[in-house]
Structures are given as structure tokens and as C-alpha cells.
Design a protein around this motif. Structure first.
Motif, PDB file in Angstrom:
ATOM      1  N   ALA A  30      67.578  35.480  60.789  1.00 11.13           N
ATOM      2  CA  ALA A  30      67.581  34.017  60.852  1.00 11.13           C
ATOM      3  C   ALA A  30      66.198  33.432  60.581  1.00 11.13           C
ATOM      4  CB  ALA A  30      68.085  33.553  62.218  1.00 11.13           C
ATOM      5  N   LYS A  31      65.174  34.278  60.564  1.00  5.34           N
ATOM      6  CA  LYS A  31      63.816  33.798  60.311  1.00  5.34           C
ATOM      7  C   LYS A  31      63.632  33.432  58.841  1.00  5.34           C
ATOM      8  CE  LYS A  31      61.458  36.185  64.098  1.00  5.34           C
ATOM      9  NZ  LYS A  31      61.049  34.924  64.759  1.00  5.34           N
ATOM     10  N   GLU A  32      62.704  32.542  58.607  1.00  2.00           N
ATOM     11  CA  GLU A  32      62.415  32.103  57.240  1.00  2.00           C
ATOM     12  C   GLU A  32      61.903  33.268  56.402  1.00  2.00           C
ATOM     13  OE1 GLU A  32      59.686  28.670  54.981  1.00  2.00           O
ATOM     14  OE2 GLU A  32      59.866  28.713  57.165  1.00  2.00           O
ATOM     15  N   ALA A  33      62.311  33.314  55.158  1.00  2.00           N
ATOM     16  CA  ALA A  33      61.898  34.398  54.272  1.00  2.00           C
ATOM     17  C   ALA A  33      60.396  34.358  54.014  1.00  2.00           C
ATOM     18  CB  ALA A  33      62.653  34.313  52.951  1.00  2.00           C
ATOM     19  N   ILE A  34      59.789  35.520  53.892  1.00  2.00           N
ATOM     20  CA  ILE A  34      58.380  35.622  53.520  1.00  2.00           C
ATOM     21  C   ILE A  34      58.269  35.357  52.021  1.00  2.00           C
ATOM     22  CG2 ILE A  34      56.356  37.109  53.492  1.00  2.00           C
ATOM     23  CD1 ILE A  34      57.380  36.411  56.302  1.00  2.00           C
ATOM     24  N   LYS A  35      57.344  34.505  51.621  1.00  2.00           N
ATOM     25  CA  LYS A  35      57.248  34.133  50.209  1.00  2.00           C
ATOM     26  C   LYS A  35      56.618  35.232  49.361  1.00  2.00           C
ATOM     27  CE  LYS A  35      57.166  29.154  51.051  1.00  2.00           C
ATOM     28  NZ  LYS A  35      56.408  27.876  50.910  1.00  2.00           N
ATOM     29  N   GLU A  36      55.566  35.873  49.886  1.00  2.00           N
ATOM     30  CA  GLU A  36      54.906  36.939  49.138  1.00  2.00           C
ATOM     31  C   GLU A  36      54.072  37.793  50.087  1.00  2.00           C
ATOM     32  OE1 GLU A  36      52.317  35.247  46.248  1.00  2.00           O
ATOM     33  OE2 GLU A  36      51.111  34.160  47.694  1.00  2.00           O
ATOM     34  N   GLY A  37      53.728  39.003  49.627  1.00  2.00           N
ATOM     35  CA  GLY A  37      52.894  39.869  50.429  1.00  2.00           C
ATOM     36  C   GLY A  37      53.592  40.387  51.678  1.00  2.00           C
ATOM     37  N   VAL A  38      52.792  40.823  52.634  1.00  2.00           N
ATOM     38  CA  VAL A  38      53.301  41.379  53.892  1.00  2.00           C
ATOM     39  C   VAL A  38      52.712  40.600  55.057  1.00  2.00           C
ATOM     40  CG1 VAL A  38      53.343  43.409  55.392  1.00  2.00           C
ATOM     41  CG2 VAL A  38      53.583  43.692  52.919  1.00  2.00           C
ATOM     42  N   VAL A  39      53.563  40.229  55.999  1.00  2.00           N
ATOM     43  CA  VAL A  39      53.138  39.506  57.197  1.00  2.00           C
ATOM     44  C   VAL A  39      53.392  40.378  58.420  1.00  2.00           C
ATOM     45  CG1 VAL A  39      53.616  37.526  58.684  1.00  2.00           C
ATOM     46  CG2 VAL A  39      53.559  37.232  56.206  1.00  2.00           C
ATOM     47  N   TYR A  40      52.405  40.459  59.313  1.00  2.00           N
ATOM     48  CA  TYR A  40      52.578  41.200  60.569  1.00  2.00           C
ATOM     49  C   TYR A  40      52.234  40.293  61.740  1.00  2.00           C
ATOM     50  CZ  TYR A  40      51.704  44.350  64.474  1.00  2.00           C
ATOM     51  OH  TYR A  40      51.724  44.942  65.709  1.00  2.00           O
ATOM     52  N   GLU A  41      53.147  40.181  62.677  1.00  2.00           N
ATOM     53  CA  GLU A  41      52.934  39.429  63.918  1.00  2.00           C
ATOM     54  C   GLU A  41      53.099  40.396  65.085  1.00  2.00           C
ATOM     55  OE1 GLU A  41      51.923  36.428  64.323  1.00  2.00           O
ATOM     56  OE2 GLU A  41      52.095  35.659  62.272  1.00  2.00           O
ATOM     57  N   PRO A  42      52.030  40.689  65.838  1.00  2.00           N
ATOM     58  CA  PRO A  42      52.133  41.661  66.938  1.00  2.00           C
ATOM     59  C   PRO A  42      53.111  41.243  68.032  1.00  2.00           C
ATOM     60  CG  PRO A  42      49.827  41.219  66.384  1.00  2.00           C
ATOM     61  CD  PRO A  42      50.649  40.203  65.664  1.00  2.00           C
ATOM     62  N   SER A  43      53.213  39.938  68.267  1.00  2.00           N
ATOM     63  CA  SER A  43      54.056  39.435  69.348  1.00  2.00           C
ATOM     64  C   SER A  43      54.818  38.211  68.867  1.00  2.00           C
ATOM     65  CB  SER A  43      53.175  39.067  70.552  1.00  2.00           C
ATOM     66  OG  SER A  43      53.949  38.549  71.610  1.00  2.00           O
ATOM     67  N   ASP A  44      56.137  38.212  69.090  1.00  2.00           N
ATOM     68  CA  ASP A  44      56.983  37.111  68.629  1.00  2.00           C
ATOM     69  C   ASP A  44      57.856  36.631  69.791  1.00  2.00           C
ATOM     70  OD1 ASP A  44      58.292  35.605  66.202  1.00  2.00           O
ATOM     71  OD2 ASP A  44      59.963  36.474  67.328  1.00  2.00           O
ATOM     72  N   ALA A  45      57.808  35.334  70.082  1.00  2.00           N
ATOM     73  CA  ALA A  45      58.514  34.781  71.242  1.00  2.00           C
ATOM     74  C   ALA A  45      60.024  34.982  71.142  1.00  2.00           C
ATOM     75  CB  ALA A  45      58.174  33.303  71.395  1.00  2.00           C
TER      76      ALA A  45
END
Length: 207
Positions: A30-45
């Protein structure tokens, strides 16, 4: 040759966990698509509000405080390997591929690792795996470089900026890149621009 995390060859790197990931997959997709590259979030509510977060903390990590984040985006190359002093839990929201190696194969005389030792493992969507502390890994990949989505559970504080840097920048200390994170990069990766150590020998493994 591509292997699966359900194959016997995976046992030296980790194990498949018997957990219900349905709510996690729905939340991640359900999260928004990543537009490009790689995203890392250590903690997500959103992820840490799931019952799976408490199960990971109470059962898989035996009561240790953990963080539940994600790694998503587009990747089809190894680029680097990292390891922690703890297991990492990866949960596939989409089909994805993990490129894995063994810490035991690092040459600590010069902090190098030969990429020919990397093995690729297919992880079906909905599958949760534990990667042992000695397992070298980095960002997941997806065939045809489509978007991958992967949950990541680690002891709380892992991958955050170092509060105190080692007094001597030699030996394994050269690889310490973030809290509980030792990293060896490939010359094509660009991680040296952020202070990462370049020590991967051989081709930058590509799907």
C-alpha cells in the motif's frame, strides 16, 4: 545458477521463518512506489504497529528491542556486502533475490572479499528469512530490475550513524560504516563517497 531459500544450500546463510506475513505484505504494497534507486528506512511506524513487530521482538530476538523498517526500490547489482553482530530478518513483500556470502571468506589481512563467492537466492513474496550474523548481504535485487519491497528487522539502532568512531582506523575498524554495520564496497558502487571501504575483488555481480 539461481537457488531458492527453500534449497539446502541456503542453510549455511540462514533459515526460513514460520510466521504470518499477510498484514505486512498488504501494508508494504500500500506504500507509494519508489521512483528510482534504492530507499532504506531503518524504522517505519506502519510496520512497527503490526502484531508481527511484537512477535519479532519477543520471539525471534528473545526480548531485545528491535527496529522494523524496509528496503525498497530498483537494483540488479551486488555493489557491496555488509554484516552485523546479529541476525537480520528480511521479509519479502514482492518476489526478490538476495545475493549472499560468508564473513569467513573475507581476507582480513587487507579487508577484501572475492565476488566469485557470492550466491544468489530467490525469495518468494510473503517469505520471511533470518540471515545469520556471519552472512554477507546488501540491498535485495529483482529480476528485470523491477521494484522490490522488503521488510528489514534488526536490533534497535542498527544502521544509524556512529556515535563514537574507533580510535584507530585500521583492521576491521576500516569497515565500520554505521552502528552495528561493517561494509565492503565495490569500486563501481560509489560507497567510498560516503566513507565506505572499497575491497570487493572481481566483477560487480549482476542478475
Amino acid at each position: 545458477m539461481m537457488k531458492s531459500v527453500n534449497d539446502v544450500e541456503f542453510k549455511q546463510y540462514g533459515r526460513v521463518l514460520d510466521v504470518d506475513t499477510t498484514e505486512f505484505v498488504n501494508t508494504m504494497m500500500a506504500k507509494e512506489a519508489i521512483k528510482e534507486g534504492v530507499v532504506y528506512e531503518p524504522s517505519d511506524a506502519d510496520l512497527e504497529a503490526l502484531p508481527l513487530f511484537k512477535q519479532m521482538q519477543d520471539e525471534v530476538y528473545g526480548g531485545l528491542e528491535v527496529e522494523f523498517g524496509f528496503c525498497s526500490g530498483y537494483n540488479d547489482k551486488l555493489n557491496a556486502v555488509e554484516y552485523h553482530r546479529s541476525s537480520e530478518i528480511d521479509i519479502a513483500a514482492t518476489d526478490l533475490v538476495l545475493m549472499l556470502g560468508r564473513q569467513q571468506d573475507i581476507d582480513y589481512t587487507n579487508n577484501t572479499y572475492e565476488t566469485k563467492n557470492i550466491q544468489c537466492f530467490f525469495v518468494p513474496a510473503g517469505t520471511a528469512v533470518e540471515l545469520y550474523a556471519t552472512t554477507l548481504h546488501y540491498a535485495p535485487c529483482k529480476e528485470n530490475n523491477e521494484e522490490f519491497r522488503c521488510g528489514v528487522v534488526l536490533p534497535k539502532g542498527t544502521n544509524l550513524p556512529l556515535k563514537v568512531k574507533p580510535v584507530e582506523n585500521k583492521g576491521e575498524n576500516q569497515l565500520l560504516f554505521a552502528a552495528n554495520k561493517w561494509l565492503i564496497g565495490h569500486s563501481e558502487s560509489g560507497v567510498d563517497k560516503d566513507g565506505g571501504f572499497i575491497g570487493l575483488v572481481g566483477e560487480n555481480t549482476t542478475l
